[in-house]
Design a protein around this motif. Structure first.
Motif: not given
Length: 650
Positions: A276-288
Motif C-alpha cells: 500500500i505504500f508503493i500504491l500510495f507513492l505511484l498514485a500521487t501526481p509526482w509518481g504518475i
C-alpha cells in the motif's frame, strides 16, 4: 479445537492463559477469547475493553455500510420517480413561439428542486484548495469531508480510554503497559478493511454506482483516489500503534517483539503495508508524472489485487471485506472483455462469424510544435450509441495492452446496418504518438488507397447528454481544441429537433490556428446545411495564430493540401452562419453571462470540454449565473447547469 481456532488463540498469545482453563468464545472478525479470564484484574479489564471495542467497531462498520446503502437506495428511487423530464416526453408545440416574459410557471415541487439545484451550483460548483486537491469542485470536497468526518467519528467512538500497568508472569518486578492504543489501532484497521470494497467500487468502469445514481463512473475517480489515501493513513496508524505496543509496551523485550514479527500473520501484514505504500507513492501526481500514466495504471491493478490478498493473509477473519473487493474487480475486468467481444463478434469475409477489428482510415494534421492531430474514420456494424458516450480504443498495431477513451465526433445514426465512427485526438506521446508516426512513415498513396489501422473498441460508456434537453433548454457549447468532439454531436442533434424559436444555441470553439477548423470541416458543413434560420450561432476564437507560421505549415492526407486557410476563407466555405472569427482567448465569464442574459426564457445547459484551466474558469462563471432565489421567483434563466468532459481527469 480446530486448527483455525488454535491459530487465532496463538495470535492473541498475550492473553497468557492456558485455553484448558476456560471456554472459547468466538468474536466475529476477531481472535477468539478465553473466558473466564484467569489473569490479573488489570489484564482482564483490558481484555474487556479490547473485545468490547471490537464489537462496537464491527457494529459501526455495519452502520457505515447501511448508511452508504441507504443513500444509494434513496438516490435511485428518487431518480426514478422524481427525475427531470426527458426530451422525448415533451411536445414541442406546447411552447409558445414568442415569450412575453422570461418567467415560467411550474409546479411547487419542481420549482423547489430547481431553486435548490441552482443554489447548490452557486456555492458548490467553483473550485477550492486547488493547490492540494487540484481542479476539484467544492461539492466533491464536501463529500470527501463528510466521509472523512464520518470515519473519524467511528474511529474514536465506543472505545474505553484508559491505561493499565500489569505484571508479567514469570518475571519479578517486571510490568507491561496496556492502553486504549490497542483497541483504537484495531478499530482503524477494521475501518480500513471495511472501506476497501468501496474504494474498488469507486474505480470500476462497469459501475453499479453509476447505474444507481446516474453519475458517470469517471466522476468517482476523485473519491477513489482520496479514499485510497485515507486507507493508507489508516494502515500506517494501525501499524504504528501495534508496533509501539509490541515493541515498547509489552515486556520482556526484545523477546516479545521478535516472537511477534515472526508470526505468519505479521509477515503478511508487513507485505500489505509495503504494497500500500508503493500504491500510495505511484498514485500521487509526482509518481504518475515520474513513471508515466500507463505504468501507473497497469501496476495499480496488479499491486491492488496482491495487496487485497496480503490483507486476507494478515487477518483472515475479516476476509468478508476482501472477497467483495476481489469480486468487484474481477467482474469489472470480465465485463470489459465481454463488451469488446460482443461488439467485435461480426460476420467475416468468408461468411463465418468471428472476432473482427475495425479498419480506421487515418488522416493527420501535422503540428510539430504542439503535437500532430490525428483523425480516424470507419464504419462498423452496431447499434448507435447515445450522444455524449465514449469508447475505449485499442490501437493493435501500437500495443494490445493499452486503450484510451475517446468521444466520437460523428453523429450516431445507423445507415445500411452500420454506424460511422469518427475521432480526433492530439498525438503528443505514447500510443497516440505511434499512430501519428505510422502515418508519417506510411502516408496514403491515393484517395482510393488510404492509410488504415486496426482498432478494437470497448464501450460505449457514459451518460446520454441530450436526454433531458427539452425544447425550453438553451444550450451553450464551449470547446477548446480537440474538445470539439464532445460538443459537436450535441449541436448536430439540436439542429435536427423540431423548431423552437425561444431556444438559443451557441457554439464557441477556441483553436490555436484558423485551419484547425479542417479537423471537423465535413461535420460543420453538414450542421450548417441543416440550419435555415439564425437559431444557431458559431463563434471560433483563434488563440495563437502566427501569420508566417500558418503559411509555412503544410497539411497532408487532405484533398485541399495545397490550400492555406484564413479566417475569412473558412467562413465563406462553411456558410453564412459561421461569420465570427475572433483573435485571442475568449473571455468565458463574459461569454456565459452574455449568453444567459440574451436568452428569452428557460434554463441553460453549458456543455464544455477543453484544457483544465478552461473548465476551472467555466465552473466559476456558471456558478456566478446561478441564483436559487430568482429561480424560486419564477425566473428559470438563472438555473444554469454545467456538463464537462471528465476524461480530463483520467
Amino acid at each position: 479445537m480446530s486448527a483455525a481456532t488454535a491459530q487465532l488463540v496463538r495470535r492473541q498469545g498475550y492473553q497468557s492463559q492456558n485455553t484448558s482453563s476456560g471456554s472459547i468464545i468466538d468474536y466475529w472478525g476477531f481472535a477468539v477469547r478465553v473466558f473466564p479470564c484467569a489473569n490479573d484484574p488489570g489484564t482482564c479489564e483490558y481484555f474487556d475493553a479490547v473485545y468490547g471495542g471490537h464489537e462496537v467497531g464491527i457494529l459501526y462498520t455495519g452502520i457505515l455500510w447501511a448508511t452508504i446503502g441507504g443513500i444509494l437506495l434513496i438516490w435511485a428511487i428518487g431518480r426514478h420517480f422524481w427525475g427531470r423530464r426527458r426530451a422525448s416526453e415533451t411536445v414541442t408545440h406546447e411552447y409558445p413561439a414568442v415569450e412575453t416574459s422570461p418567467k415560467v410557471s411550474s409546479g411547487g415541487i419542481s420549482r423547489i428542486a430547481r431553486a435548490l439545484s441552482a443554489t447548490r451550483r452557486a456555492y458548490f460548483l467553483p473550485e477550492s484548495l486547488r493547490f492540494i486537491f487540484g481542479r476539484t469542485t467544492r461539492l466533491q470536497l464536501t463529500v470527501l469531508a463528510i466521509l472523512t468526518g464520518y470515519l473519524a467519528i467511528w474511529s474514536f467512538a465506543g472505545i474505553t480510554y484508559k491505561s493499565w500497568i500489569t505484571p508479567v508472569k514469570g518475571y519479578d518486578n517486571l510490568f507491561q503497559k496496556r492502553s486504549s492504543l490497542g483497541p483504537w489501532s484495531d478499530r482503524i484497521g477494521v475501518l480500513a478493511y471495511a472501506m476497501t470494497p468501496l474504494s474498488v467500487m469507486l474505480a470500476s468502469r462497469e459501475s453499479i454506482l453509476s447505474q444507481l445514481t446516474g453519475i458517470p463512473y469517471q466522476s468517482f475517480n476523485f473519491l477513489h483516489r482520496w479514499l485510497g489515501y485515507i486507507i493508507f493513513v489508516q494502515s500506517v496508524l494501525h501499524t504504528i500503534g501495534w508496533t509501539v505496543i509490541e515493541v515498547n509496551y509489552y515486556q520482556p523485550q526484545p523477546q516479545v517483539a521478535e516472537k511477534w514479527i515472526k508470526q505468519l500473520y505479521m509477515i503478511w501484514g508487513c507485505v500489505a503495508m509495503i504494497l500500500i505504500f508503493i500504491l500510495f507513492l505511484l498514485a500521487t501526481p509526482w509518481g504518475i508524472r515520474l513513471t508515466g500514466y500507463e505504468f501507473f495504471r497497469k501496476s495499480h491493478y496488479v499491486l491492488a489485487m496482491v495487496y487485497i490478498g496480503a490483507c486476507w493473509g494478515h487477518w483472515q477473519p475479516l476476509k468478508v471485506f476482501m472477497v467483495p473487493g476481489l469480486a468487484i474487480w474481477l467482474f469489472d475486468r470480465l465485463a470489459r472483455a465481454t463488451r469488446s467481444a460482443l461488439i467485435h463478434y461480426q460476420y467475416l469475409s468468408d461468411g463465418s462469424m468471428g472476432f473482427q477489428t475495425a479498419s480506421a482510415v487515418v488522416t493527420t494534421f501535422p503540428d510539430s510544435k504542439h503535437g500532430d492531430v490525428v483523425r480516424l474514420d470507419y464504419p462498423f456494424a452496431q447499434s448507435p450509441w447515445d450522444i455524449g458516450q465514449h469508447f475505449y480504443l485499442c490501437f493493435t498495431k501500437a500495443s494490445i495492452w493499452q486503450s484510451h477513451p475517446f468521444t466520437p465526433l460523428s453523429f450516431p445514426v445507423e445507415k445500411n446496418g452500420t454506424v460511422t465512427h469518427s475521432y480526433i485526438f492530439r498525438a503528443k506521446a505514447g500510443e497516440t504518438k505511434k499512430i501519428a508516426n505510422m502515418a508519417d512513415a506510411h502516408p496514403a498513396k491515393t484517395d482510393n488507397d488510404p492509410l488504415t489501422t486496426p482498432v478494437v473498441m470497448q464501450g460505449p460508456y457514459g451518460e446520454n447528454l441530450v436526454e433531458h434537453l427539452t425544447p425550453d433548454v438553451n444550450v451553450l457549447c464551449i470547446a477548446g481544441g480537440t474538445g470539439i468532439t464532445y460538443v459537436l454531436p450535441i449541436v448536430h442533434w439540436l439542429v435536427q429537433q423540431p423548431l423552437s424559436l425561444n431556444r438559443k444555441i451557441t457554439l464557441l470553439w477556441a483553436v490555436r490556428r484558423a485551419h484547425d477548423v479542417d479537423w471537423v470541416r465535413r461535420e460543420l458543413s453538414a450542421i450548417l446545411a441543416m440550419v435555415s434560420t439564425n437559431l444557431l450561432e458559431i463563434m471560433i476564437h483563434v488563440t495563437r495564430e502566427d501569420e508566417d507560421e500558418r503559411l509555412a505549415l503544410p497539411r497532408k492526407n487532405e484533398k485541399e493540401a495545397s490550400d492555406h486557410i484564413s479566417p475569412a476563407s473558412s467562413s465563406r466555405s462553411l456558410g453564412g452562419a459561421l461569420n465570427t472569427f475572433n483573435s485571442g482567448k475568449p473571455d468565458l465569464a463574459h461569454a456565459v453571462e452574455d449568453f444567459v442574459s440574451g436568452t428569452v426564457c428557460g434554463r441553460t445547459t453549458v456543455f464544455a470540454s477543453g484544457p483544465g484551466s478552461m473548465i476551472s474558469d467555466l465552473r466559476a462563471a456558471v456558478a456566478k449565473q446561478n441564483s436559487g432565489a430568482r429561480v424560486w421567483k419564477g425566473d428559470a434563466r438563472f438555473d444554469v447547469e454545467l456538463k464537462c468532459d471528465d476524461r480530463l481527469e483520467w
